[in-house]
Write a protein that holds these residues in place. Structure first.
Motif, mmCIF file in Angstrom:
data_model
loop_
_atom_site.group_PDB
_atom_site.id
_atom_site.type_symbol
_atom_site.label_atom_id
_atom_site.label_comp_id
_atom_site.label_asym_id
_atom_site.label_seq_id
_atom_site.Cartn_x
_atom_site.Cartn_y
_atom_site.Cartn_z
ATOM 1 N N TYR A 126 1.168 -18.041 -30.327
ATOM 2 C CA TYR A 126 -0.003 -18.963 -29.589
ATOM 3 C C TYR A 126 -1.687 -18.893 -30.761
ATOM 4 C CZ TYR A 126 2.925 -17.446 -25.635
ATOM 5 O OH TYR A 126 4.129 -18.093 -24.581
ATOM 6 N N SER A 127 -1.928 -20.265 -30.676
ATOM 7 C CA SER A 127 -3.235 -20.399 -31.040
ATOM 8 C C SER A 127 -4.149 -20.441 -30.674
ATOM 9 C CB SER A 127 -3.777 -21.390 -31.735
ATOM 10 O OG SER A 127 -4.812 -21.783 -32.402
ATOM 11 N N ILE A 128 -5.320 -19.295 -30.303
ATOM 12 C CA ILE A 128 -6.214 -18.902 -28.738
ATOM 13 C C ILE A 128 -6.983 -19.546 -29.384
ATOM 14 C CG2 ILE A 128 -7.212 -17.027 -28.121
ATOM 15 C CD1 ILE A 128 -4.195 -16.896 -27.877
ATOM 16 N N CYS A 136 -8.520 -20.924 -19.578
ATOM 17 C CA CYS A 136 -7.536 -22.847 -19.085
ATOM 18 C C CYS A 136 -5.841 -21.445 -19.613
ATOM 19 C CB CYS A 136 -7.787 -23.466 -20.457
ATOM 20 S SG CYS A 136 -9.365 -24.244 -19.717
ATOM 21 N N GLN A 137 -4.850 -22.870 -19.380
ATOM 22 C CA GLN A 137 -4.011 -22.204 -19.854
ATOM 23 C C GLN A 137 -3.046 -21.850 -20.779
ATOM 24 O OE1 GLN A 137 -0.910 -24.969 -17.794
ATOM 25 N NE2 GLN A 137 0.568 -24.438 -17.048
ATOM 26 N N LEU A 138 -2.820 -20.720 -21.087
ATOM 27 C CA LEU A 138 -2.002 -20.178 -22.531
ATOM 28 C C LEU A 138 -0.868 -20.268 -23.169
ATOM 29 C CD1 LEU A 138 -2.904 -18.760 -25.534
ATOM 30 C CD2 LEU A 138 -2.396 -16.835 -24.387
ATOM 31 N N LEU A 139 -0.707 -21.844 -23.254
ATOM 32 C CA LEU A 139 1.151 -21.365 -23.770
ATOM 33 C C LEU A 139 1.295 -21.489 -24.837
ATOM 34 C CD1 LEU A 139 1.418 -24.972 -21.230
ATOM 35 C CD2 LEU A 139 2.346 -22.246 -21.530
ATOM 36 N N PRO A 140 2.588 -21.701 -25.878
ATOM 37 C CA PRO A 140 3.151 -21.744 -27.434
ATOM 38 C C PRO A 140 2.232 -22.578 -28.216
ATOM 39 C CG PRO A 140 4.775 -21.086 -25.827
ATOM 40 C CD PRO A 140 3.499 -21.393 -25.472
ATOM 41 N N SER A 141 1.722 -22.215 -29.508
ATOM 42 C CA SER A 141 1.345 -23.447 -29.993
ATOM 43 C C SER A 141 1.747 -22.524 -32.035
ATOM 44 C CB SER A 141 -0.165 -23.861 -30.003
ATOM 45 O OG SER A 141 -0.595 -22.615 -30.603
ATOM 46 N N PRO A 142 1.522 -24.090 -32.689
ATOM 47 C CA PRO A 142 1.552 -23.828 -33.595
ATOM 48 C C PRO A 142 0.860 -23.161 -34.033
ATOM 49 C CG PRO A 142 2.175 -26.487 -33.203
ATOM 50 C CD PRO A 142 1.497 -26.196 -32.247
ATOM 51 N N ILE A 143 0.708 -22.229 -35.377
ATOM 52 C CA ILE A 143 -0.341 -21.994 -36.281
ATOM 53 C C ILE A 143 0.124 -21.354 -37.798
ATOM 54 C CG2 ILE A 143 -0.136 -19.739 -34.756
ATOM 55 C CD1 ILE A 143 0.735 -18.006 -36.581
ATOM 56 N N ASP A 144 -1.295 -21.108 -38.171
ATOM 57 C CA ASP A 144 -1.632 -21.998 -39.360
ATOM 58 C C ASP A 144 -0.791 -20.729 -40.546
ATOM 59 O OD1 ASP A 144 -3.047 -19.796 -39.624
ATOM 60 O OD2 ASP A 144 -4.637 -21.138 -40.495
ATOM 61 N N LEU A 145 0.283 -19.801 -40.487
ATOM 62 C CA LEU A 145 0.497 -18.833 -40.781
ATOM 63 C C LEU A 145 2.342 -19.525 -41.441
ATOM 64 C CD1 LEU A 145 -1.303 -15.541 -38.855
ATOM 65 C CD2 LEU A 145 -1.218 -16.524 -41.172
ATOM 66 N N ASN A 146 2.889 -18.989 -42.152
ATOM 67 C CA ASN A 146 3.881 -18.823 -42.396
ATOM 68 C C ASN A 146 4.621 -17.893 -42.293
ATOM 69 O OD1 ASN A 146 6.339 -19.597 -43.910
ATOM 70 N ND2 ASN A 146 5.654 -19.859 -46.017
ATOM 71 N N ASN A 187 0.386 -9.859 -16.599
ATOM 72 C CA ASN A 187 1.058 -10.612 -16.157
ATOM 73 C C ASN A 187 1.525 -12.288 -17.018
ATOM 74 O OD1 ASN A 187 0.579 -9.902 -13.657
ATOM 75 N ND2 ASN A 187 -1.347 -10.228 -13.636
ATOM 76 N N ILE A 188 2.150 -13.145 -16.570
ATOM 77 C CA ILE A 188 2.903 -13.760 -17.337
ATOM 78 C C ILE A 188 2.976 -14.897 -16.134
ATOM 79 C CG2 ILE A 188 4.205 -12.953 -18.987
ATOM 80 C CD1 ILE A 188 6.754 -13.478 -17.645
ATOM 81 N N GLY A 189 3.007 -16.401 -16.916
ATOM 82 C CA GLY A 189 2.984 -17.639 -15.606
ATOM 83 C C GLY A 189 4.683 -18.441 -15.554
ATOM 84 N N ALA A 190 4.878 -19.130 -15.129
ATOM 85 C CA ALA A 190 6.226 -20.029 -14.567
ATOM 86 C C ALA A 190 6.429 -20.718 -15.506
ATOM 87 C CB ALA A 190 6.125 -20.462 -12.938
ATOM 88 N N VAL A 191 5.763 -20.643 -16.775
ATOM 89 C CA VAL A 191 6.538 -22.159 -17.113
ATOM 90 C C VAL A 191 6.523 -21.382 -18.205
ATOM 91 C CG1 VAL A 191 5.280 -24.104 -19.019
ATOM 92 C CG2 VAL A 191 3.947 -23.503 -17.048
ATOM 93 N N GLY A 192 8.447 -21.273 -18.116
ATOM 94 C CA GLY A 192 9.660 -21.137 -19.492
ATOM 95 C C GLY A 192 9.711 -19.472 -18.917
ATOM 96 N N ASN A 193 8.318 -19.341 -18.604
ATOM 97 C CA ASN A 193 8.038 -17.195 -18.576
ATOM 98 C C ASN A 193 7.585 -17.172 -20.159
ATOM 99 O OD1 ASN A 193 8.808 -16.714 -15.794
ATOM 100 N ND2 ASN A 193 11.084 -16.176 -17.345
ATOM 101 N N LYS A 194 6.519 -18.554 -20.732
ATOM 102 C CA LYS A 194 6.261 -17.971 -21.786
ATOM 103 C C LYS A 194 4.414 -18.681 -21.810
ATOM 104 C CE LYS A 194 9.199 -18.590 -24.854
ATOM 105 N NZ LYS A 194 9.827 -19.613 -26.827
ATOM 106 N N GLU A 195 3.754 -18.291 -20.870
ATOM 107 C CA GLU A 195 2.321 -18.689 -20.178
ATOM 108 C C GLU A 195 2.031 -17.378 -19.698
ATOM 109 O OE1 GLU A 195 -0.809 -20.771 -17.091
ATOM 110 O OE2 GLU A 195 1.597 -20.473 -16.359
#
Length: 435
Positions: A126-128, A136-146, A187-195
């Motif tokens: 996740y990129s914060i 705003c919604q926090l969903l998985p996203s690419p990060i700049d770490l290998n 708490n987590i959301g319902a978007v694939g349980n990754k929110e």
């Protein structure tokens, strides 16, 4: 005149108060070395030569262990915490911030998620951003770490949920000044349980960051961490000033002015208590203002508003000592009513705000809360006893119940026991009874 022994001297009262409050010790409890079990588990998982390890007791109890391969800039990490078993869901986050400060916004995070009833464990990057802070919604996203070997597991031996990963650090990440951020949520959301939903808003959550030196294995906490002792000073000064000395001054004015224990020196001690309580409390309030200014990324508006209310009206109360109507002024009665109402209101608001401050500092599970409640209980008990005695004497004076007592003893002895008021007026119950 009724002869009464004077209360203990003011210096003795303060000595007792300060001795009692000395249990609020100044200890730096922010971080400790990792537990032996956690370190042992880390070494079993290829973190053989631990470069950095800490257990953050006041920041969700998270434990972090790292092993740096300096030649290749490869970093093996293991981050663990106890997610609340009574909660159906939960998440553990850890990340690095390439910016100038260790803060949430800008963090490149690895997050593990416990789904409902532990059916499965999920993980993602996740990129914060600043939008996350706005809600705003926090969903998985690419990060700049290998990232490689990224995993999220549960270790039953430790009862920990653990993040494991290997990171190749880009050159923009300074090994001697690495900003790490960690967090625990429920708490987590319902978007694939990754929110992910917002974490708690106590200091234990806002303090979840630190700047570390991987070359020396030492952390040098953010400015907020360095303020932990200042927070304790703020709390102790307010407990002494607003929460202890001011109530003692109220008890003196309420119960030693006329009855049940008439005392000619009550006013001097009342003013002394209120003055010392005001000065100490104002100092604590000023320290709180400084802490608020130093905390750039979070605030506690309700706590601050209550503190401003206490300071403002306590200042008005103190001005009454200097500027007050004369004995025959028609406004004197209204001034006294305002003085009494505001005084009692300040005691209530002060008690509430002190307890709120203890909760914000996440010290309500330590000795702070029981100790302060002990102070409040002692003062309340003393106040209640005096109130009962005062009302009993008032009722006896008003309805002449002392006459019933006088019939059982010689008249002279009854008159000596009852006496007269300070102003010299004879009370109805002082009149001898003819047999």
């Amino acid at each position: 005149m009724i002869e009464t022994s004077p209360p203990p001297s003011f210096s003795m009262v303060l000595l007792v108060i300060l001795s009692f409050l000395s249990i609020f010790s100044f200890t730096n409890t922010h971080a400790h070395h990792c537990s032996n079990d956690f370190l042992s588990e880390a070494k079993n998982r290829n973190l053989i030569n631990i470069t950095f390890s800490k257990r953050y007791m006041e920041s969700n109890g998270v434990e972090v262990a790292m092993y740096l391969h300096e030649n290749t800039r490869k970093l093996d990490i293991m981050v663990g915490a106890k997610l609340k078993e009574e909660e159906e869901t939960g998440w553990l986050a850890w990340g690095l911030n390439p910016g100038p400060e260790a803060r949430m916004v800008g963090t490149q995070a690895l997050i593990g998620i416990k789904t409902k009833n532990d059916e499965k464990l999920l993980k993602d990057t996740y990129s914060i951003t600043s939008y996350t802070k706005l809600g705003c919604q926090l969903l998985p996203s690419p990060i700049d770490l290998n990232i490689s070997n990224f995993n999220f597991i549960y270790i039953s031996k430790l009862k920990y949920h653990v993040i494991l990963a290997t990171i190749i650090l880009p050159m923009k990440y300074d090994l001697s000044r690495l900003n790490q951020v960690w967090q625990v949520g429920i708490n987590i959301g319902a978007v694939g349980n990754k929110e992910l939903k917002m974490h708690g808003k106590g200091l234990m959550n806002y303090d979840s960051s630190e700047t570390i030196n991987l070359r020396t294995g030492k952390g040098r906490g953010n400015r907020v961490h360095e303020s932990s002792k200042t927070r304790q000073v703020h709390g102790i000064l307010n407990i002494i000033g607003w929460g202890t000395v001011l109530p003692i001054g109220v008890i003196i004015a309420r119960n030693f002015r006329e009855f049940p224990l008439p005392w000619l020196g009550w006013k001097k001690y009342h003013i002394s208590c209120q003055t010392i309580g005001y000065l100490v409390g104002t100092t604590g309030w000023a320290v709180g203002i400084w802490l608020g200014k130093a905390s750039k990324y979070y605030s506690f508006p309700k706590h601050g508003t209550y503190g401003l209310f206490i300071f403002a009206f306590a200042t008005i109360q103190m001005l009454f000592f200097k500027f007050k109507p004369g004995d025959r002024d028609e406004f004197r009665m209204y001034r006294n009513m305002f003085h009494h109402v505001v005084g009692y209101s300040l005691l209530i608001v002060s008690c509430i705000n002190i307890l709120k401050g203890i909760q914000i500092m996440h010290l309500d599970y330590t000795y702070w809360k029981p100790a302060y409640l002990g102070i409040v209980s002692c003062l309340a008990f003393i106040f209640l006893v005096f109130e009962i005695v005062s009302w009993f004497k008032f009722v006896c004076d008003k309805f002449g119940f002392w006459i019933l007592c006088a019939k059982c003893i010689p008249n002279e002895e009854a008159n000596e026991k009852k006496g007269s008021r300070e102003d010299g007026r004879v009370q109805p119950s002082d009149t001898p009874i003819n047999n």
